[in-house]
Design a protein around this motif. Structure first.
Motif, short mmCIF file in Angstrom:
data_model
loop_
_atom_site.label_atom_id
_atom_site.label_comp_id
_atom_site.label_asym_id
_atom_site.label_seq_id
_atom_site.Cartn_x
_atom_site.Cartn_y
_atom_site.Cartn_z
N HIS A 371 9.10 -6.60 5.76
CA HIS A 371 8.92 -7.42 4.56
C HIS A 371 8.33 -6.57 3.44
O HIS A 371 8.78 -6.63 2.29
CB HIS A 371 8.02 -8.60 4.89
N LEU A 372 7.32 -5.76 3.76
CA LEU A 372 6.70 -4.91 2.75
C LEU A 372 7.68 -3.85 2.24
O LEU A 372 7.87 -3.70 1.02
CB LEU A 372 5.45 -4.24 3.32
N CYS A 373 8.28 -3.12 3.16
CA CYS A 373 9.13 -1.99 2.76
C CYS A 373 10.41 -2.44 2.07
O CYS A 373 10.84 -1.81 1.09
CB CYS A 373 9.48 -1.13 3.98
N GLU A 374 11.01 -3.51 2.54
CA GLU A 374 12.34 -3.90 2.06
C GLU A 374 12.30 -4.82 0.85
O GLU A 374 13.30 -4.97 0.15
CB GLU A 374 13.11 -4.57 3.20
N THR A 375 11.15 -5.45 0.60
CA THR A 375 11.08 -6.36 -0.55
C THR A 375 9.95 -6.03 -1.50
O THR A 375 10.05 -6.32 -2.70
CB THR A 375 10.90 -7.82 -0.08
N GLY A 376 8.85 -5.43 -1.00
CA GLY A 376 7.70 -5.20 -1.85
C GLY A 376 7.66 -3.84 -2.51
O GLY A 376 7.16 -3.70 -3.62
N ARG A 383 14.56 1.43 -6.77
CA ARG A 383 13.48 2.38 -7.00
C ARG A 383 12.22 1.93 -6.27
O ARG A 383 11.96 0.73 -6.14
CB ARG A 383 13.18 2.51 -8.49
N ARG A 384 11.43 2.89 -5.84
CA ARG A 384 10.21 2.54 -5.12
C ARG A 384 9.12 2.07 -6.08
O ARG A 384 9.06 2.51 -7.23
CB ARG A 384 9.70 3.72 -4.29
N LEU A 385 8.30 1.18 -5.58
CA LEU A 385 7.19 0.63 -6.33
C LEU A 385 5.89 0.98 -5.63
O LEU A 385 5.88 1.40 -4.47
CB LEU A 385 7.33 -0.90 -6.45
N SER A 386 4.79 0.77 -6.32
CA SER A 386 3.46 1.05 -5.78
C SER A 386 2.66 -0.24 -5.76
O SER A 386 2.63 -0.98 -6.75
CB SER A 386 2.76 2.11 -6.65
N LEU A 387 2.00 -0.55 -4.61
CA LEU A 387 1.21 -1.76 -4.48
C LEU A 387 -0.19 -1.43 -4.00
O LEU A 387 -0.39 -0.52 -3.20
CB LEU A 387 1.87 -2.73 -3.49
N GLU A 388 -1.15 -2.21 -4.48
CA GLU A 388 -2.55 -2.00 -4.15
C GLU A 388 -2.87 -2.61 -2.78
O GLU A 388 -2.24 -3.57 -2.34
CB GLU A 388 -3.43 -2.63 -5.24
N GLU A 389 -3.84 -2.01 -2.09
CA GLU A 389 -4.15 -2.35 -0.71
C GLU A 389 -4.47 -3.83 -0.53
O GLU A 389 -3.94 -4.49 0.38
CB GLU A 389 -5.34 -1.50 -0.26
N GLU A 390 -5.33 -4.40 -1.38
CA GLU A 390 -5.70 -5.80 -1.22
C GLU A 390 -4.52 -6.73 -1.51
O GLU A 390 -4.38 -7.78 -0.87
CB GLU A 390 -6.88 -6.13 -2.14
N GLU A 391 -3.66 -6.35 -2.45
CA GLU A 391 -2.47 -7.14 -2.73
C GLU A 391 -1.55 -7.17 -1.52
O GLU A 391 -0.97 -8.20 -1.18
CB GLU A 391 -1.74 -6.58 -3.95
N ILE A 392 -1.42 -6.03 -0.85
CA ILE A 392 -0.59 -5.96 0.36
C ILE A 392 -1.17 -6.85 1.45
O ILE A 392 -0.45 -7.58 2.13
CB ILE A 392 -0.46 -4.50 0.84
N ALA A 393 -2.50 -6.79 1.62
CA ALA A 393 -3.14 -7.61 2.65
C ALA A 393 -2.94 -9.09 2.38
O ALA A 393 -2.67 -9.87 3.30
CB ALA A 393 -4.63 -7.27 2.72
N LEU A 412 5.10 5.57 4.56
CA LEU A 412 4.39 5.33 3.31
C LEU A 412 3.53 6.53 2.97
O LEU A 412 3.23 7.38 3.82
CB LEU A 412 3.47 4.10 3.43
N ARG A 413 3.12 6.60 1.71
CA ARG A 413 2.11 7.55 1.29
C ARG A 413 1.01 6.77 0.60
O ARG A 413 1.25 5.77 -0.08
CB ARG A 413 2.68 8.62 0.34
N ALA A 414 -0.22 7.20 0.82
CA ALA A 414 -1.39 6.55 0.23
C ALA A 414 -1.85 7.35 -0.97
O ALA A 414 -1.93 8.58 -0.92
CB ALA A 414 -2.51 6.43 1.26
N GLU A 415 -2.16 6.63 -2.04
CA GLU A 415 -2.60 7.28 -3.28
C GLU A 415 -3.95 6.69 -3.69
O GLU A 415 -4.01 5.59 -4.25
CB GLU A 415 -1.57 7.04 -4.38
N SER A 420 -9.82 1.85 -5.27
CA SER A 420 -8.93 1.28 -4.28
C SER A 420 -7.91 2.33 -3.84
O SER A 420 -7.99 3.50 -4.21
CB SER A 420 -8.21 0.04 -4.83
N VAL A 421 -6.94 1.89 -3.01
CA VAL A 421 -5.87 2.75 -2.52
C VAL A 421 -4.55 2.04 -2.79
O VAL A 421 -4.42 0.83 -2.55
CB VAL A 421 -6.02 3.04 -1.02
N TYR A 422 -3.58 2.77 -3.31
CA TYR A 422 -2.25 2.24 -3.57
C TYR A 422 -1.27 2.88 -2.58
O TYR A 422 -1.43 4.04 -2.17
CB TYR A 422 -1.80 2.53 -5.00
N TYR A 423 -0.24 2.11 -2.21
CA TYR A 423 0.75 2.57 -1.23
C TYR A 423 2.15 2.50 -1.83
O TYR A 423 2.46 1.58 -2.60
CB TYR A 423 0.68 1.73 0.05
N GLU A 424 2.96 3.48 -1.47
CA GLU A 424 4.36 3.49 -1.88
C GLU A 424 5.17 4.15 -0.78
O GLU A 424 4.60 4.74 0.15
CB GLU A 424 4.53 4.25 -3.20
#
Length: 801
Positions: A371-376, A383-393, A412-415, A420-424
């Motif tokens: 769900h995260l990888c294919e839609t978020g 194109r890939r997007l970047s989401l924040e850790e709490e938003e993902i949770a 994923l890679r963590a930034e 906070s930490v963002y993931y893409e």
């Protein structure tokens, strides 16, 4: 202004400077796969095939104060700079710092300042300070000029030249920067590049204004499809496209070096031994990667995608090499063309990369990851997007532990960003295989359902013909999905070798339970999927009295329910609202379930390194009909093992933090208490005996030990004194999470559980009591004696055995 950059004052010592090198990751692989090569000694050692490009980019950075690098995504721009160019720059007394403008919640100037400080803190022997004339000026730098003017980078007593490498510069235009932020930064950027800015009003005597322009080299790295965005900078930076370099794919010769040379490197820090590729294997990979379809025909192109090369070589190193031992201790393993599986094998590697990584996760966790990888993390344009850790949770129900696992799997890679930490996705090139996998799953599901529906239609047509022949009515209709109203049971019958399909649209901010209740035990399966056809797995297994799925609306639209099986039996399907009760660690909550509310759902947050026990205690007379189930943060269900008196416990692993849900289900009315409490875990070893005490304040004691393979063990708890009577139970949690309870009671004697030794790992032992008492717990190894039917064996039992 107050110094925001300096880590420490420039050293006065005349000692020789310490060489700056990023610390290598001991045990690294030779082929990183999708992620880029890093600025580390070991990555520089295995980054091969780009020597010409390294020289070209290095000479350009040395020659020009503004330099632009662009390429199609995935061709290795970041790898070229990090593993190829950064160290030669340092050897020439330059200090390269990679900058990302990836956090619109901050300002670009603040982001650059933060990343400069971080780079200085990680570099050995590097000090960043300011010119003495402005070292004591107060105030926070508000413009790029103020931040960089008078900046000095020292390595010992040698002044370094600062190089700012703006990686993924398209983020200035694609992320959520406001128009005002973007315009201000472009104007300030142009002033620094042109080495001129108008004198700010009222700052004619400002020490910063009296210093020479910032002495800095700037390199921009941008995707080729974002080049048009630079037009917005043309007024402020007319020379932005003057000195540029387009990075292309690997030539055949370069690709062969990128395949062969890393495998031949001999270094103890590498995780795999030295190996080689045969001529046939190398040619097969080059031919496969160099082929393209043009007008339906395969054509050999002049360039090769380095990310696809890395995925294949990564597969060779991690999957083929370990299963191909060397002939003798002195020989080097050689990968042959047969090992690769030919063209079909190479196609499968690329196609299955996402699937292979995805399927290392458990089923429920896999659903959330998809769900995260294919839609978020991918937009509608791929194109890939970047989401924040709490938003993902919150939105995708993935814990930090699962996200860290995805990073380690390189999906994923963590930034880390401010606060906070963002993931893409690990790389842009993952978008295509992820979307292809998603489409493939959808297509396979449609084909499967189409096949079932065609079979149903065929049966319906045959039935209609027979019915029409007997009654004269030739009308027949094909089955359609039946809408379900929330809270209204639907009765149905599974068609022979067919399916019954239903749809419902869950309301916002409600948790629903989809429950399949067969009238008799039957071979039936309950499948629930969201509007994007991502499956929501049933929490219990096929063949039990009922199957249920909890649904939280994550996507707007119709959710689909399919009931199918091999036998035609009646069933009742209900979609009902479930109230979720929030709890905290230490709480005890009263609850009840009845015919109208067969589920009670509770949720709480658990911290890392805090072991917990969830206890279900039914009121007297409730019996053993109720079941307790816990859904962990990764989506995996864990069941309690019912014990005497109806009390059930679930142990919460202290290493897994996050959002837990507890489900109490019963087909009969029951009132109960649910408690979430913290427990201490005592380490033991095989052969140990530990004493413990149970009382009202501490009704549980938990122990853990490591078991080796093929080592049968007995875990025994004995009350003290030995003839004491009490209501205590013994439970063992295997490494897989499966619980075992002792079959015998505690009244007047010991309880024991045999561990057969087939599972290696950490076992946890729970001693639970409803009344106070002392006990001893012993873990001892036992010898298994083989015996056949009809045999008689002699044995001896004593204190030692």
């Amino acid at each position: 202004m107050t110094e925001q950059i300096a880590v420490r004052e420039a050293p006065e010592s005349s000692a020789p400077p310490i060489e700056q090198r990023a610390q290598p990751n001991v045990g690294d692989y030779r082929y990183p796969g999708v992620p880029p090569f890093e600025d580390s000694e070991i990555d520089r050692l295995v980054f091969r095939g780009r020597s010409k490009e390294i020289d070209r980019v290095l000479h350009s950075i040395l020659s020009f104060d503004l330099f632009l690098i662009y390429a199609v995504s995935g061709l290795g721009k970041s790898s070229l700079l990090a593993a190829g160019v950064a160290e030669p720059l340092r050897q020439r007394d330059f200090f390269p710092v990679t900058i990302r403008l990836n956090d619109p919640t901050s300002s670009p100037v603040a982001l650059i300042g933060e990343q400069l400080r971080e780079a200085a803190s990680k570099a050995e022997g590097i000090t960043i300070t300011r010119h003495p004339a402005v070292r004591d000026v107060e105030g926070t730098p508000s413009t790029l000029w103020d931040l960089l003017c008078g900046l000095e980078v020292w390595k010992g007593n040698t002044l370094q030249h600062l190089v700012l490498i703006f990686d993924q510069f398209e983020e200035l235009f694609t992320l959520g920067w406001s128009a005002e932020q973007r315009t201000q930064f472009i104007e300030q950027f142009g002033q620094v590049v042109r080495r001129h800015r108008p004198m700010p009003v009222g700052r004619e005597t400002d020490p910063v204004a009296l210093l020479p322009p910032p002495a800095v080299k700037i390199t921009l790295v941008i995707r080729e499809d974002s080049l048009g965005e630079l037009e917005a900078m043309a007024d402020c930076v007319p020379q932005i496209m003057r000195h540029r370099f387009r990075l292309d794919g690997l030539t055949q010769d370069q690709a062969e070096r990128a395949i062969r040379e890393p495998a031949q490197v001999s270094d103890p820090r590498l995780r795999t031994p030295q190996f080689g590729f045969s001529e046939g294997a190398a040619r097969a990979i080059l031919a496969f990667l160099g082929a393209r379809q043009e007008r339906g025909r395969p054509v050999l192109t002049g360039t090769i995608d380095p990310s696809q090369l890395q995925i294949i070589c990564q597969h060779v190193e991690r999957s083929i090499l370990p299963n191909k031992p060397a002939v003798d201790a002195d020989s080097v393993v050689e990968i042959s063309e047969e090992d690769l599986g030919g063209k079909s094998g190479l196609e499968r590697v690329l196609r299955d990369f996402y699937r292979r990584e995805l399927w290392t996760f458990p089923v429920e966790q896999r659903k959330l990851v998809r769900h995260l990888c294919e839609t978020g993390l991918i937009n509608q344009r791929g194109r890939r997007l970047s989401l924040e850790e709490e938003e993902i949770a919150a939105k995708y129900k993935l814990s930090k532990a699962t996200l860290e696992a995805l990073v380690s799997h390189r999906l994923l890679r963590a930034e880390p960003r401010v606060g906070s930490v963002y993931y893409e996705l690990g790389h842009d090139t993952l978008a295509a295989p992820i979307l292809a996998y998603r489409d493939g799953v959808k297509s396979a599901r449609r084909k499967r359902l189409l096949g079932l529906l065609l079979a149903l239609v065929a049966v319906a047509i045959v039935g209609a013909v027979l019915w029409a022949w007997s009654s004269g009515n030739d009308h027949a209709s094909a089955p359609t999905a039946q809408p379900i109203a929330i809270g209204v049971p639907v009765k149905g019958t599974i068609p022979t070798s067919g399916i019954s399909e239903f749809v419902f649209d869950p309301p916002e901010n409600q948790t629903l339970r989809v429950n399949l209740d067969p009238k008799v035990s039957l071979d039936a399966t309950l499948d629930v999927s969201d509007p994007q056809e991502l499956p929501l797995q049933a929490n219990n297994v096929v063949g039990q009295a009922a199957q249920s799925v909890l649904v939280d609306r994550t996507v707007t639209g119709n959710y689909r329910v399919v009931v199918h099986g091999q036998s035609s039996r009646p069933f009742t399907l209900t979609v009902s609202q479930v109230e979720v009760v929030s709890m905290a660690v230490g709480d005890t909550t009263l609850g009840a379930v009845d015919a109208n509310h067969p589920d009670a759902v509770f949720e709480f947050e658990a911290l890392a390194d805090r072991a917990l026990i969830i206890e279900f205690a039914p009121k007297p007379g409730a019996g053993l009909d109720a079941t307790l189930e816990m859904i962990a943060p990764d989506g995996n269900p864990q069941w309690a093992n019912p014990v005497a008196g109806g009390v059930q416990d679930v142990f919460v692993d202290p290493t897994v933090a996050g959002h837990y849900r507890v489900i109490v289900n019963s087909s009969k009315p029951v009132r109960f208490e649910l408690t979430v409490r913290q427990v201490d875990v005592t380490a033991m070893a095989v052969g140990d005996t530990k004493s413990g005490t149970l009382d009202a304040a501490h009704p549980d004691t938990v122990f853990e030990f490591e078991a080796a393979d093929d080592q049968p063990l007995t875990i025994e708890v004995t009350p003290r004194p030995a003839n004491s009577r009490g209501a205590a139970t013994l439970q063992v949690i295997e490494p897989s999470g499966y619980p075992q309870s002792a079959d015998n009671g505690f009244e007047g004697g010991a309880q024991s559980i045999l561990v057969d030794g087939t599972a290696t790992g950490t076992y946890r032992v729970i001693v639970h009591g409803q009344s106070a008492g002392d006990f001893e717990l012993t873990i001892r190894q036992v010898e298994a004696v083989e015996i056949s039917v009809g045999d008689t064996k002699s044995g001896t039992i004593d204190a030692a055995h």
